[in-house]
Motif scaffolding. Structure first.
Motif, PDB file in Angstrom:
ATOM      1  N   UNK A 159     -18.663 -33.931 -19.062  1.00 14.95           N
ATOM      2  CA  UNK A 159     -19.475 -34.833 -18.088  1.00 14.95           C
ATOM      3  C   UNK A 159     -20.488 -34.348 -17.436  1.00 14.95           C
ATOM      4  N   UNK A 160     -21.590 -34.947 -17.762  1.00 17.14           N
ATOM      5  CA  UNK A 160     -23.159 -34.308 -17.059  1.00 17.14           C
ATOM      6  C   UNK A 160     -22.764 -34.220 -15.417  1.00 17.14           C
ATOM      7  N   UNK A 161     -23.375 -32.984 -15.079  1.00 17.35           N
ATOM      8  CA  UNK A 161     -23.491 -32.816 -13.455  1.00 17.35           C
ATOM      9  C   UNK A 161     -23.925 -33.679 -12.499  1.00 17.35           C
ATOM     10  N   UNK A 162     -24.864 -34.482 -12.951  1.00 17.04           N
ATOM     11  CA  UNK A 162     -25.031 -35.700 -11.991  1.00 17.04           C
ATOM     12  C   UNK A 162     -24.202 -36.688 -11.856  1.00 17.04           C
ATOM     13  N   UNK A 163     -23.216 -36.890 -12.894  1.00 15.01           N
ATOM     14  CA  UNK A 163     -22.311 -37.876 -12.900  1.00 15.01           C
ATOM     15  C   UNK A 163     -21.228 -37.515 -11.989  1.00 15.01           C
ATOM     16  N   UNK A 164     -20.936 -36.066 -12.274  1.00 15.40           N
ATOM     17  CA  UNK A 164     -20.149 -35.502 -11.121  1.00 15.40           C
ATOM     18  C   UNK A 164     -20.448 -35.448  -9.796  1.00 15.40           C
TER      19      UNK A 164
ATOM     20  N   UNK B 205     -23.426 -37.061   2.955  1.00 16.23           N
ATOM     21  CA  UNK B 205     -23.977 -37.444   1.384  1.00 16.23           C
ATOM     22  C   UNK B 205     -25.170 -36.840   1.193  1.00 16.23           C
ATOM     23  N   UNK B 206     -26.161 -36.571   2.296  1.00 20.66           N
ATOM     24  CA  UNK B 206     -27.473 -35.784   2.036  1.00 20.66           C
ATOM     25  C   UNK B 206     -27.109 -34.758   3.032  1.00 20.66           C
ATOM     26  N   UNK B 207     -27.820 -33.407   2.543  1.00 22.13           N
ATOM     27  CA  UNK B 207     -27.881 -32.055   3.355  1.00 22.13           C
ATOM     28  C   UNK B 207     -29.145 -32.421   4.384  1.00 22.13           C
ATOM     29  N   UNK B 208     -28.848 -31.684   5.503  1.00 23.23           N
ATOM     30  CA  UNK B 208     -30.015 -31.725   6.379  1.00 23.23           C
ATOM     31  C   UNK B 208     -30.889 -30.577   6.354  1.00 23.23           C
ATOM     32  N   UNK B 209     -32.217 -30.714   6.723  1.00 20.99           N
ATOM     33  CA  UNK B 209     -33.190 -29.714   6.429  1.00 20.99           C
ATOM     34  C   UNK B 209     -32.833 -28.101   6.497  1.00 20.99           C
ATOM     35  N   UNK B 210     -31.803 -27.928   7.487  1.00 21.75           N
ATOM     36  CA  UNK B 210     -31.717 -26.306   7.511  1.00 21.75           C
ATOM     37  C   UNK B 210     -30.615 -25.953   6.766  1.00 21.75           C
ATOM     38  N   UNK B 211     -30.136 -27.002   6.154  1.00 22.85           N
ATOM     39  CA  UNK B 211     -28.692 -26.852   4.936  1.00 22.85           C
ATOM     40  C   UNK B 211     -27.935 -25.723   5.626  1.00 22.85           C
ATOM     41  N   UNK B 212     -26.978 -26.176   6.625  1.00 24.09           N
ATOM     42  CA  UNK B 212     -25.940 -25.161   7.297  1.00 24.09           C
ATOM     43  C   UNK B 212     -24.845 -25.036   6.057  1.00 24.09           C
ATOM     44  N   UNK B 213     -24.159 -24.048   6.081  1.00 25.78           N
ATOM     45  CA  UNK B 213     -23.035 -23.754   5.326  1.00 25.78           C
ATOM     46  C   UNK B 213     -21.959 -25.260   4.888  1.00 25.78           C
ATOM     47  N   UNK B 214     -21.667 -25.662   5.878  1.00 23.68           N
ATOM     48  CA  UNK B 214     -20.626 -26.674   6.069  1.00 23.68           C
ATOM     49  C   UNK B 214     -20.785 -27.821   5.215  1.00 23.68           C
ATOM     50  N   UNK B 215     -22.312 -28.096   5.270  1.00 27.53           N
ATOM     51  CA  UNK B 215     -22.982 -29.090   4.536  1.00 27.53           C
ATOM     52  C   UNK B 215     -22.967 -28.709   3.202  1.00 27.53           C
ATOM     53  N   UNK B 216     -22.991 -27.754   2.567  1.00 27.92           N
ATOM     54  CA  UNK B 216     -23.390 -27.472   1.408  1.00 27.92           C
ATOM     55  C   UNK B 216     -22.160 -27.271   0.656  1.00 27.92           C
ATOM     56  N   UNK B 217     -21.096 -27.436   1.381  1.00 23.85           N
ATOM     57  CA  UNK B 217     -19.631 -27.330   0.595  1.00 23.85           C
ATOM     58  C   UNK B 217     -19.358 -28.164  -0.691  1.00 23.85           C
ATOM     59  N   UNK B 218     -19.897 -29.507  -0.256  1.00 26.85           N
ATOM     60  CA  UNK B 218     -19.733 -30.589  -1.389  1.00 26.85           C
ATOM     61  C   UNK B 218     -20.636 -30.152  -2.797  1.00 26.85           C
ATOM     62  N   UNK B 219     -22.311 -30.006  -2.180  1.00 29.91           N
ATOM     63  CA  UNK B 219     -22.801 -29.665  -3.382  1.00 29.91           C
ATOM     64  C   UNK B 219     -22.443 -28.320  -4.153  1.00 29.91           C
TER      65      UNK B 219
ATOM     66  N   UNK C 232     -29.558 -30.188  -6.454  1.00 32.54           N
ATOM     67  CA  UNK C 232     -30.431 -30.175  -5.311  1.00 32.54           C
ATOM     68  C   UNK C 232     -31.034 -31.761  -4.870  1.00 32.54           C
ATOM     69  N   UNK C 233     -31.508 -32.363  -6.224  1.00 35.50           N
ATOM     70  CA  UNK C 233     -31.815 -33.551  -6.031  1.00 35.50           C
ATOM     71  C   UNK C 233     -31.030 -34.586  -5.646  1.00 35.50           C
ATOM     72  N   UNK C 234     -29.576 -34.642  -6.159  1.00 35.02           N
ATOM     73  CA  UNK C 234     -28.641 -35.694  -5.784  1.00 35.02           C
ATOM     74  C   UNK C 234     -28.464 -35.547  -4.047  1.00 35.02           C
ATOM     75  N   UNK C 235     -28.273 -34.359  -3.479  1.00 37.64           N
ATOM     76  CA  UNK C 235     -27.774 -34.309  -2.258  1.00 37.64           C
ATOM     77  C   UNK C 235     -29.264 -33.965  -1.163  1.00 37.64           C
ATOM     78  N   UNK C 236     -30.385 -34.088  -1.962  1.00 42.83           N
ATOM     79  CA  UNK C 236     -31.492 -33.889  -1.203  1.00 42.83           C
ATOM     80  C   UNK C 236     -31.866 -32.493  -0.307  1.00 42.83           C
ATOM     81  N   UNK C 237     -31.690 -31.402  -1.362  1.00 45.18           N
ATOM     82  CA  UNK C 237     -31.653 -30.100  -0.614  1.00 45.18           C
ATOM     83  C   UNK C 237     -33.117 -29.571  -1.022  1.00 45.18           C
ATOM     84  N   UNK C 238     -33.776 -29.129  -0.020  1.00 51.60           N
ATOM     85  CA  UNK C 238     -35.056 -28.530  -0.451  1.00 51.60           C
ATOM     86  C   UNK C 238     -34.906 -27.244  -0.797  1.00 51.60           C
ATOM     87  N   UNK C 239     -34.564 -26.999  -1.874  1.00 47.43           N
ATOM     88  CA  UNK C 239     -34.192 -25.422  -2.444  1.00 47.43           C
ATOM     89  C   UNK C 239     -35.117 -25.404  -3.392  1.00 47.43           C
TER      90      UNK C 239
END
Lengths: 582, 309
Positions: free
Chosen positions: B142-147, B164-178, B252-259
């Protein structure tokens, strides 16, 4: 310690005491897709304290399976399906995992067959020995280290203290086997199971190790259960003998009696086929000036085989098929940083092989005999010297020419475990050279595979099986079948029959000789087993430390060895001075 | 060992120059004029264009551009983006976020992958093993974006356990799901790799000998089976560090992370040579270092390699 020694003496003298190990009607089967295949069928044996008992039989006879059943370490799907294994009166087959763990190591030690694969390559020697001691004695820290060193020293590694941090790959086969013996005896078990403990070693090393093992077990009063295919070894080392055939005990009793006067037809065949003994007989009779034909039949070997060899010897004049002139191979061994050590594996070796003859290269491991084979096979580059095949220099052959050379000169390697791809079934393995050289259609290849299986006396159904399901002897037969697939001119047999038991060895040697006459094959026979050499070779080159120390016809080497080293090799053959009944 | 490490570090030099040169050349050869793309419908006056060109060295021949860029690079000046921000600034904000995401994903896949693989290998043919194989096959196919979207919907929208989206500073707890999404495919590979390796090693002679010594089953498994089985897994993990750093674009696109992924993608579209090349150069260094780390770990796990040629 003194007390232990006195006890030992008592135990040995009183064989009428309770048996240490008593196996009653043991049955072991392996589950497969087509039901349970029995491997051990009603085996019974009794071992008293302090005694040494040998189970002898060819590969697939169930001797190893019996041994593994005792300590509940059956491979794969194997399971005990009936009978009892009484150890000091307790039935081991009924123990649970934790109880069995307490018996293993502490009560029953185990020395496995192949020193190369039985030590974990990623842990150092000290760790592997000390963990066994720790598990069985609970020692920790300094006493544990001291005991580890002691165990290794007892096993014959004098410099153990300095070598604890070294890894198995830095040890030779003989040293690894000493480590494994040390581990097996570390907890002073009452019973030691030694499964072909020296079959992978040279005769001289084998002798040292077995002597050492005998001393240790005598000192501790340990009973030993030997598993071996070598009759000479069994005769020399064990008081009691159990002969197994197809999962059953066919004969048992005092070993000297059995070997001097075998009752069962199978044992008779086994005794007759033992090559080390045959060579002894030939020598003995010759001294008495007996007629040649009688000697050979008395030796139990194929009369025609030796007659043909004599014929070939006379006929083989003319040019050499393979001629080796002053070859040298130097390996550079990286030490640390930019420093190198140079190892002269093969040092100025010259010899010639005539078409249709067999030349044996004999020596201990490390003598460079396998390197010579690799050089001739073009698997390694020469440092200097020249190898000619049919008068043409083979060094630097490339592409199509190299492929043609390979087609005509085929190898059979030493290790029947390592030289077959475990993911390939037997049929594909044998057909692979045909495929690689684009010979025949699929149907023709299939036919050739069956023909080859028949030639190496394996049933046609073997083609669908995988190497892991076969015994060492069967695997080596497959390796030989694979080498024969392309109908080559030369076979380079690198310890090709060393892992086989006597009967199969005899069959394979006969087969090789038949094929030699039929197809005019030329053999280069690399081996450490002088007894085999006696049976098949026309000429012998004895190698030591990279050099040929003696090169002559087989009869000359055996009847009047010039070099001290050759004499030593001949003397180390197990059971050499034992009289066998035939 | 030291000698080996030094040699490997020296090898980085040609790799660095080769990679930056190639990337620079590729960006240079991209069709379209970056200045025109920057201003869109209303092109500035020719004088302004010429000024911008000389400011970014776009008027010089390719090889000069590259050499000037490399010269500045070693003086710590990575150039500026066409929007005027310095590239080092952009890097300083993008790399830490991606690095955090990648490390978290790596930790997840290594931990769970090896654990599940080990248990599956020990119970080959049993229910756990069969389910692990099916799940890993699903994750691979299954493609990553589907997952990504499914997990985002279930945990973010329906259950509300994660943002559902990660805030600008991207703290660790918000990054768990991505990180779980990013790790999913590699997790599946590690499960399969570990499983195969474990079941191979279980049949090894030395494992039988270890049991015959009187060792307990847990000890045999951890000491004699697991360590030997980790060698191929470590190789995979090392290569994966690189791809996790670089290949996070979709996640990064799905969760709007500025990486890193998003930034490089944008820069490529704009034809911003210096930005693209600088990012890639850093990634190349990370890749090479990760591979070096793998080789060193390899030697730590398998002593035979330490003494080899």
């Amino acid at each position: 310690m003194t007390q232990l020694a006195t006890e030992t003496v008592n135990q040995i003298s009183s064989t009428d005491s309770a048996p240490l190990l008593e196996i009653k009607n043991l049955e072991v089967g392996f589950r497969t897709q087509r039901g349970v295949v029995p491997a051990v069928r009603g085996v019974s044996l009794t071992l008293f304290p302090g005694q040494t008992l040998a189970i002898v039989g060819e590969s697939g006879s169930g001797k190893t399976t019996t041994a593994q059943a005792i300590i509940k370490l059956l491979a794969g799907t194997g399971q005990v399906t009936g009978g009892q294994i009484l150890f000091e009166g307790r039935d081991l087959t009924t123990l649970n995992a934790a109880e069995m763990q307490a018996v293993r190591g502490r009560q029953i030690g185990y020395v496995p067959q192949d020193p190369m694969s039985n030590l974990n390559p990623v842990w150092n020697i000290g760790f592997q020995v000390s963990e066994a001691i720790k598990a069985n004695s609970g020692l920790r820290g300094k006493p544990l280290k001291a005991r580890t060193i002691e165990v290794l020293q007892e096993a014959g590694l004098a410099d153990a203290a300095d070598r604890l941090k070294q890894y198995p790959h830095q040890f030779s086969g003989g040293m690894r086997q000493r480590v494994l013996i040390g581990i097996g005896l570390s907890a002073r078990p009452k019973l030691l199971i030694a499964d072909e403990p020296t079959s992978a070693l040279d005769v001289t090393v084998q002798r040292q190790i077995l002597d050492h093992l005998a001393t240790l077990t005598r000192d501790y009063g340990t009973s030993v259960l030997f598993i071996t295919h070598d009759l000479g070894l069994a005769a020399e080392r064990a008081e009691q003998l159990v002969v197994m055939y197809k999962g059953k005990v066919v004969e048992s009793g005092p070993s000297q009696e059995i070997l001097a006067n075998p009752q069962h037809p199978y044992t008779q065949r086994l005794v007759a086929a033992a090559p080390s003994l045959a060579s002894r007989r030939i020598q003995a009779k010759k001294n008495q000036d007996a007629p040649t034909s009688e000697i050979f039949s008395a030796g139990g070997t194929d009369t025609a085989l030796i007659a043909r060899a004599t014929e070939r010897e006379l006929a083989a004049t003319g040019k050499d098929l393979i001629s080796v002139e002053g070859i040298t191979k130097m390996y550079r061994i990286r030490k640390s940083g930019l420093k190198y050590d140079e190892l002269l594996a093969v040092n100025d070796v010259s010899f010639g092989v005539k078409k249709g003859t067999t030349t044996a290269i004999v020596g201990e491991s490390g003598s460079g005999k396998s390197t010579v084979a690799k050089l001739i096979l073009q698997l390694e580059g020469l440092t200097s010297g020249r190898i000619e095949f049919e008068g043409r220099d083979v060094a630097g052959l490339k592409g199509r020419q190299l492929l043609n050379f390979r087609r005509r000169v085929q190898p059979v390697f030493q290790d029947p475990y390592g030289s077959l791809d475990p993911q390939y079934n037997v049929g594909n393995t044998i057909a692979e050279p045909l495929l690689a050289h684009k010979v025949g259609t699929k149907k023709e290849r299939q036919k050739r595979v069956l023909e080859l299986l028949d030639q190496v006396s394996l049933p046609a159904s073997t083609q669908f099986r995988y190497p892991s399901e076969l015994s060492g002897g069967q695997r080596q037969r497959i390796a030989i079948a694979r080498a024969l697939a392309l109908k080559p001119d030369v076979l380079v047999l690198d310890e090709a029959v060393s892992a086989l038991d006597v009967l199969v060895q005899g069959q394979i040697l006969n087969l090789l000789t038949e094929l030699q006459t039929e197809l005019g094959l030329t053999y280069l026979f690399i081996t450490h087993d002088l007894a085999v050499v006696r049976l098949v070779a026309d000429n012998v080159c004895v190698m030591q430390k990279g050099r040929i120390v003696e090169a002559a016809s087989t009869d000359d080497v055996f009847d009047s060895p010039r070099e001290l080293y050759t004499q030593e090799l001949l003397a180390a053959i197990p059971g050499g001075d034992f009289e066998f009944g035939r | 060992m030291l000698w080996y490490t030094g040699k490997r570090l020296l090898q980085m030099i040609p790799v660095f120059f080769g990679a930056t040169f190639l990337i620079y050349f590729m960006v240079f050869s991209l069709p379209g004029d970056p200045i025109a793309a920057l201003y869109g419908e209303r092109p500035p006056s020719p004088a302004v264009i010429a000024q911008i060109r000389s400011e970014y060295n776009l008027d010089k021949p390719f090889i000069m551009q590259y050499l000037l860029y490399i010269g500045n690079f070693f003086q710590g000046d990575l150039g500026t983006t066409y929007s005027g921000r310095s590239v080092s600034d952009v890097m300083a904000s993008a790399f830490p976020i991606t690095a955090r995401l990648a490390m978290l994903a790596l930790a997840f896949e290594a931990l769970f992958g090896i654990l599940v693989g080990l248990v599956a290998g020990l119970r080959k043919g049993k229910l756990f093993d069969a389910s692990a194989l099916v799940v890993s096959l699903l994750l691979i196919s299954v493609p990553t974006f589907v997952i990504g979207f499914v997990l985002q919907f279930v945990f973010g929208v329906q259950l509300g356990w994660a943002r559902t989206t990660v805030s600008g500073a991207a703290p660790l707890d918000e990054l768990i799901l991505p990180a779980l999404v990013l790790a999913s495919v590699s997790f599946a590979y590690i499960v399969r790799l570990t499983r195969a390796s474990v079941s191979d090693n279980l049949n090894a002679d030395f494992v039988r000998t270890a049991t015959a010594k009187g060792l307990s089953r847990p000890r045999v498994v951890t000491v004699h089976v697991l360590r030997n089985s980790l060698v191929p897994v470590v190789t995979f993990l090392g290569v994966d560090i690189g791809s996790l750093m670089v290949g996070a674009i979709v996640t990064e696109g799905i969760f709007n992370i500025n990486g890193v992924g998003g930034t490089v993608f944008k820069a490529i579209r704009l034809g911003e040579g210096p930005t693209v090349v600088s990012f890639i150069a850093v990634m190349v260094v990370i890749f090479v270092l990760a591979n070096l780390l793998v080789d060193l770990l390899y030697a730590a796990l398998d002593p035979r390699i330490r003494y080899a040629k």
